[in-house]
Design a protein around this motif. Structure first.
Motif, PDB file in Angstrom:
ATOM      1  N   GLU A 282       0.809  -1.228   0.000  1.00 35.19           N
ATOM      2  CA  GLU A 282       0.000   0.000   0.000  1.00 35.19           C
ATOM      3  C   GLU A 282       0.838   1.272   0.000  1.00 35.19           C
ATOM      4  OE1 GLU A 282      -2.381  -2.711   2.870  1.00 35.19           O
ATOM      5  OE2 GLU A 282      -0.377  -2.621   2.020  1.00 35.19           O
ATOM      6  N   MET A 283       1.993   1.240   0.639  1.00 33.58           N
ATOM      7  CA  MET A 283       2.817   2.443   0.764  1.00 33.58           C
ATOM      8  C   MET A 283       3.969   2.489  -0.231  1.00 33.58           C
ATOM      9  SD  MET A 283       2.872   3.152   4.896  1.00 33.58           S
ATOM     10  CE  MET A 283       3.253   1.476   5.452  1.00 33.58           C
ATOM     11  N   SER A 284       3.924   1.606  -1.220  1.00 31.28           N
ATOM     12  CA  SER A 284       5.010   1.544  -2.194  1.00 31.28           C
ATOM     13  C   SER A 284       4.948   2.721  -3.164  1.00 31.28           C
ATOM     14  CB  SER A 284       4.915   0.231  -2.965  1.00 31.28           C
ATOM     15  OG  SER A 284       5.963   0.114  -3.877  1.00 31.28           O
ATOM     16  N   ARG A 285       6.137   3.201  -3.555  1.00 33.86           N
ATOM     17  CA  ARG A 285       6.233   4.326  -4.496  1.00 33.86           C
ATOM     18  C   ARG A 285       7.688   4.457  -4.959  1.00 33.86           C
ATOM     19  NH1 ARG A 285       4.391   6.245   0.062  1.00 33.86           N
ATOM     20  NH2 ARG A 285       2.531   7.031  -0.969  1.00 33.86           N
ATOM     21  N   ILE A 286       7.968   5.506  -5.684  1.00 36.26           N
ATOM     22  CA  ILE A 286       9.337   5.847  -6.064  1.00 36.26           C
ATOM     23  C   ILE A 286       9.880   6.814  -5.019  1.00 36.26           C
ATOM     24  CG2 ILE A 286      10.788   6.920  -7.818  1.00 36.26           C
ATOM     25  CD1 ILE A 286       8.557   6.132  -9.857  1.00 36.26           C
ATOM     26  N   SER A 287      10.987   6.460  -4.402  1.00 38.17           N
ATOM     27  CA  SER A 287      11.516   7.312  -3.337  1.00 38.17           C
ATOM     28  C   SER A 287      12.947   6.886  -3.028  1.00 38.17           C
ATOM     29  CB  SER A 287      10.619   7.235  -2.098  1.00 38.17           C
ATOM     30  OG  SER A 287      10.952   8.234  -1.164  1.00 38.17           O
ATOM     31  N   GLU A 288      13.413   7.275  -1.864  1.00 36.74           N
ATOM     32  CA  GLU A 288      14.761   6.964  -1.397  1.00 36.74           C
ATOM     33  C   GLU A 288      14.781   5.557  -0.798  1.00 36.74           C
ATOM     34  OE1 GLU A 288      18.195   6.263  -0.123  1.00 36.74           O
ATOM     35  OE2 GLU A 288      17.969   8.161  -1.219  1.00 36.74           O
ATOM     36  N   PRO A 289      15.605   4.639  -1.322  1.00 37.77           N
ATOM     37  CA  PRO A 289      15.601   3.268  -0.794  1.00 37.77           C
ATOM     38  C   PRO A 289      16.065   3.150   0.651  1.00 37.77           C
ATOM     39  CG  PRO A 289      17.413   3.584  -2.338  1.00 37.77           C
ATOM     40  CD  PRO A 289      16.535   4.796  -2.455  1.00 37.77           C
ATOM     41  N   MET A 290      16.811   4.137   1.137  1.00 39.37           N
ATOM     42  CA  MET A 290      17.202   4.105   2.546  1.00 39.37           C
ATOM     43  C   MET A 290      15.995   4.166   3.479  1.00 39.37           C
ATOM     44  SD  MET A 290      20.388   3.653   3.288  1.00 39.37           S
ATOM     45  CE  MET A 290      20.262   4.198   4.983  1.00 39.37           C
ATOM     46  N   LEU A 291      14.864   4.657   2.990  1.00 33.86           N
ATOM     47  CA  LEU A 291      13.644   4.637   3.798  1.00 33.86           C
ATOM     48  C   LEU A 291      13.266   3.204   4.157  1.00 33.86           C
ATOM     49  CD1 LEU A 291      11.577   7.335   1.868  1.00 33.86           C
ATOM     50  CD2 LEU A 291      12.425   7.546   4.219  1.00 33.86           C
ATOM     51  N   ASP A 292      13.409   2.286   3.207  1.00 34.22           N
ATOM     52  CA  ASP A 292      13.120   0.877   3.480  1.00 34.22           C
ATOM     53  C   ASP A 292      14.149   0.273   4.424  1.00 34.22           C
ATOM     54  OD1 ASP A 292      10.798   0.631   1.992  1.00 34.22           O
ATOM     55  OD2 ASP A 292      11.751  -0.330   0.271  1.00 34.22           O
ATOM     56  N   LEU A 293      15.427   0.538   4.168  1.00 31.85           N
ATOM     57  CA  LEU A 293      16.465  -0.026   5.028  1.00 31.85           C
ATOM     58  C   LEU A 293      16.337   0.511   6.450  1.00 31.85           C
ATOM     59  CD1 LEU A 293      18.957  -1.805   5.391  1.00 31.85           C
ATOM     60  CD2 LEU A 293      20.355   0.164   4.719  1.00 31.85           C
ATOM     61  N   GLY A 294      16.151   1.806   6.603  1.00 28.13           N
ATOM     62  CA  GLY A 294      15.994   2.379   7.932  1.00 28.13           C
ATOM     63  C   GLY A 294      14.795   1.810   8.665  1.00 28.13           C
ATOM     64  N   TYR A 295      13.721   1.573   7.939  1.00 33.09           N
ATOM     65  CA  TYR A 295      12.508   0.997   8.522  1.00 33.09           C
ATOM     66  C   TYR A 295      12.795  -0.383   9.103  1.00 33.09           C
ATOM     67  CZ  TYR A 295       7.504  -0.238   8.685  1.00 33.09           C
ATOM     68  OH  TYR A 295       6.236  -0.599   9.077  1.00 33.09           O
ATOM     69  N   ILE A 296      13.574  -1.182   8.380  1.00 32.42           N
ATOM     70  CA  ILE A 296      13.938  -2.503   8.885  1.00 32.42           C
ATOM     71  C   ILE A 296      14.879  -2.391  10.084  1.00 32.42           C
ATOM     72  CG2 ILE A 296      15.243  -4.592   8.326  1.00 32.42           C
ATOM     73  CD1 ILE A 296      14.136  -4.346   5.467  1.00 32.42           C
ATOM     74  N   LEU A 297      15.848  -1.493   9.998  1.00 29.78           N
ATOM     75  CA  LEU A 297      16.829  -1.356  11.080  1.00 29.78           C
ATOM     76  C   LEU A 297      16.182  -0.958  12.396  1.00 29.78           C
ATOM     77  CD1 LEU A 297      19.687   0.527   9.169  1.00 29.78           C
ATOM     78  CD2 LEU A 297      19.680  -1.883   9.879  1.00 29.78           C
ATOM     79  N   MET A 298      15.083  -0.228  12.342  1.00 31.52           N
ATOM     80  CA  MET A 298      14.493   0.268  13.591  1.00 31.52           C
ATOM     81  C   MET A 298      13.875  -0.852  14.419  1.00 31.52           C
ATOM     82  SD  MET A 298      10.849   0.642  13.669  1.00 31.52           S
ATOM     83  CE  MET A 298       9.576   0.287  12.451  1.00 31.52           C
ATOM     84  N   PHE A 299      13.688  -2.041  13.835  1.00 29.75           N
ATOM     85  CA  PHE A 299      13.155  -3.143  14.630  1.00 29.75           C
ATOM     86  C   PHE A 299      14.195  -3.747  15.566  1.00 29.75           C
ATOM     87  CE2 PHE A 299       9.998  -3.150  11.163  1.00 29.75           C
ATOM     88  CZ  PHE A 299       8.853  -3.077  11.940  1.00 29.75           C
ATOM     89  N   HIS A 300      15.470  -3.429  15.371  1.00 33.28           N
ATOM     90  CA  HIS A 300      16.487  -3.810  16.341  1.00 33.28           C
ATOM     91  C   HIS A 300      16.367  -2.902  17.564  1.00 33.28           C
ATOM     92  CE1 HIS A 300      18.963  -6.681  14.073  1.00 33.28           C
ATOM     93  NE2 HIS A 300      18.658  -5.975  13.003  1.00 33.28           N
ATOM     94  N   ASP A 301      16.687  -3.453  18.738  1.00 31.97           N
ATOM     95  CA  ASP A 301      16.730  -2.656  19.988  1.00 31.97           C
ATOM     96  C   ASP A 301      15.392  -2.015  20.302  1.00 31.97           C
ATOM     97  OD1 ASP A 301      19.466  -3.239  20.181  1.00 31.97           O
ATOM     98  OD2 ASP A 301      19.960  -1.560  18.871  1.00 31.97           O
ATOM     99  N   GLN A 302      14.323  -2.800  20.207  1.00 35.55           N
ATOM    100  CA  GLN A 302      12.987  -2.274  20.510  1.00 35.55           C
ATOM    101  C   GLN A 302      12.684  -2.257  22.010  1.00 35.55           C
ATOM    102  OE1 GLN A 302      10.092  -1.481  17.992  1.00 35.55           O
ATOM    103  NE2 GLN A 302      12.073  -0.757  17.287  1.00 35.55           N
ATOM    104  N   GLY A 303      13.386  -3.042  22.770  1.00 40.57           N
ATOM    105  CA  GLY A 303      13.165  -3.045  24.217  1.00 40.57           C
ATOM    106  C   GLY A 303      11.751  -3.456  24.573  1.00 40.57           C
ATOM    107  N   ASP A 304      11.203  -2.864  25.636  1.00 34.92           N
ATOM    108  CA  ASP A 304       9.859  -3.210  26.105  1.00 34.92           C
ATOM    109  C   ASP A 304       8.772  -2.697  25.173  1.00 34.92           C
ATOM    110  OD1 ASP A 304      10.942  -4.427  28.310  1.00 34.92           O
ATOM    111  OD2 ASP A 304      10.741  -2.673  29.605  1.00 34.92           O
ATOM    112  N   ALA A 305       9.113  -1.798  24.249  1.00 30.24           N
ATOM    113  CA  ALA A 305       8.116  -1.246  23.338  1.00 30.24           C
ATOM    114  C   ALA A 305       8.001  -2.052  22.055  1.00 30.24           C
ATOM    115  CB  ALA A 305       8.466   0.204  22.999  1.00 30.24           C
TER     116      ALA A 305
END
Length: 327
Positions: free
Chosen positions: A217-240
């Motif tokens: 649904e959110m796919s488009r033409i943009s900066e690919p680092m948006l996808d990589l950063g999105y995946i990276l943020m799942f590391h170190d989630q802690g209690d949240a």
């Protein structure tokens, strides 16, 4: 989901040349946006907008169909089902819809399956390899084949700032997004096709093989680092943590490994990776805030959205901490 599946089955029988083979329609998933059904008898997948207020409007089924068709044709490393009929006439079954092939597989997001834990080194290594090969395949797809529709990084941050403000989000979330609008992460190069929600929970697995990458649904033409950063943020989630199943296993790729494999695969430098992770987490926080707002304002009675309100404070606290570290 509020739809009458008998009406769906009846409408599809009348619309499709092969409709006489339909024995019923079974609800598969409400998601948080589009709805997914199994058309029994044909063993095909029906995709529709949400029957109640959703998180990711607008729900342009023709655009989603075009994106999936383009990626299927021009990014062979991205596993996708075959695309079938698109219908933009809402009178047929109540909303525009499309159909696609049914592929074998299961998704996991909140609980690590036994088949993954059975070999905690080799299986997570294989999962990450296949997942990132698909992502790299998308980011190296010729952009000319992607349907029109693009955003800059600044526009992406502004969009989620607007969402957070419309949801009456807390000031700390708004401040993080406002900073990203005013000082966006730097681009890694020319825009490419991006997925928009490339978490491992949107992957289907069958006998250890990635069979489909879902939810475009959110796919488009943009900066690919948006996808990589999105995946990276799942590391170190802690209690949240919202979706870190598998990340605890020794074979799961570290952030450094993910960055290195992506850089090697796309031939770019993962510039400002930690700031893109902040933007990815701020995006999710804005979506959570919107879900909570839709419930408290009476626009939906979806109990999942009620639960968002309980998660949001800890998630926003983690976001602020991540933003301070990233600078």
């Amino acid at each position: 989901m509020a739809r009458d599946t008998e009406r769906l089955a009846s409408g599809l029988r009348a619309y499709l040349d092969r409709g006489r083979g339909i024995t019923g329609v079974k609800t598969l998933s409400a998601g948080h946006s589009n709805e997914t059904y199994l058309v029994e008898g044909l063993q095909e997948i029906l995709r529709m907008p949400p029957s109640e207020e959703g998180l990711l409007p607008p729900y342009d089924m023709a655009r989603q169909h075009a994106i999936l068709s383009a990626v299927k044709a021009h990014a062979p490393a991205v596993p996708l089902p075959g695309m079938l009929e698109l219908c933009t006439d809402p009178d047929v079954i109540g909303d525009p819809f499309f159909l696609m092939e049914c592929v074998a597989g299961e998704a996991f997001e909140y609980v690590t399956p036994d088949w993954v834990k059975a070999d905690p080194v080799a299986v997570p290594e294989s999962i990450c390899r296949q997942w990132f090969d698909a992502l790299i395949g998308l980011h190296t797809m010729p952009v000319a084949h992607m349907p029109a529709g693009s955003r800059t990084v600044e526009e992406e941050a502004q969009h989620w700032l607007d969402v957070a403000q419309s949801a009456e989000a807390t000031q700390d979330l708004i401040e993080v997004l406002d900073t990203l609008v005013k000082h966006p992460p730097r681009p890694s190069g020319a825009p490419t096709p991006v997925h928009g929600d490339p978490k491992h929970g949107n992957c289907l697995w069958h006998e250890g093989r990635l069979t489909a990458f879902l939810d475009w649904e959110m796919s488009r033409i943009s900066e690919p680092m948006l996808d990589l950063g999105y995946i990276l943020m799942f590391h170190d989630q802690g209690d949240a943590s919202l979706a870190d199943a598998g990340f605890e296993l020794p074979g799961w790729w570290s952030p450094e490994r993910m960055i290195g494999e992506w850089e090697k695969g796309v031939g770019r430098s993962a510039i400002d990776a930690h700031r893109y992770a902040v933007l990815g987490q701020a995006k999710v926080a804005a979506i959570i805030a919107l879900g909570a707002y839709l419930f408290t304002s009476g626009k939906t009675n979806d109990a999942r959205f009620e639960a968002f309100g309980a998660v949001l404070p800890a998630y926003t606290k983690l976001l602020v901490k991540r933003a301070m570290v990233a600078g």
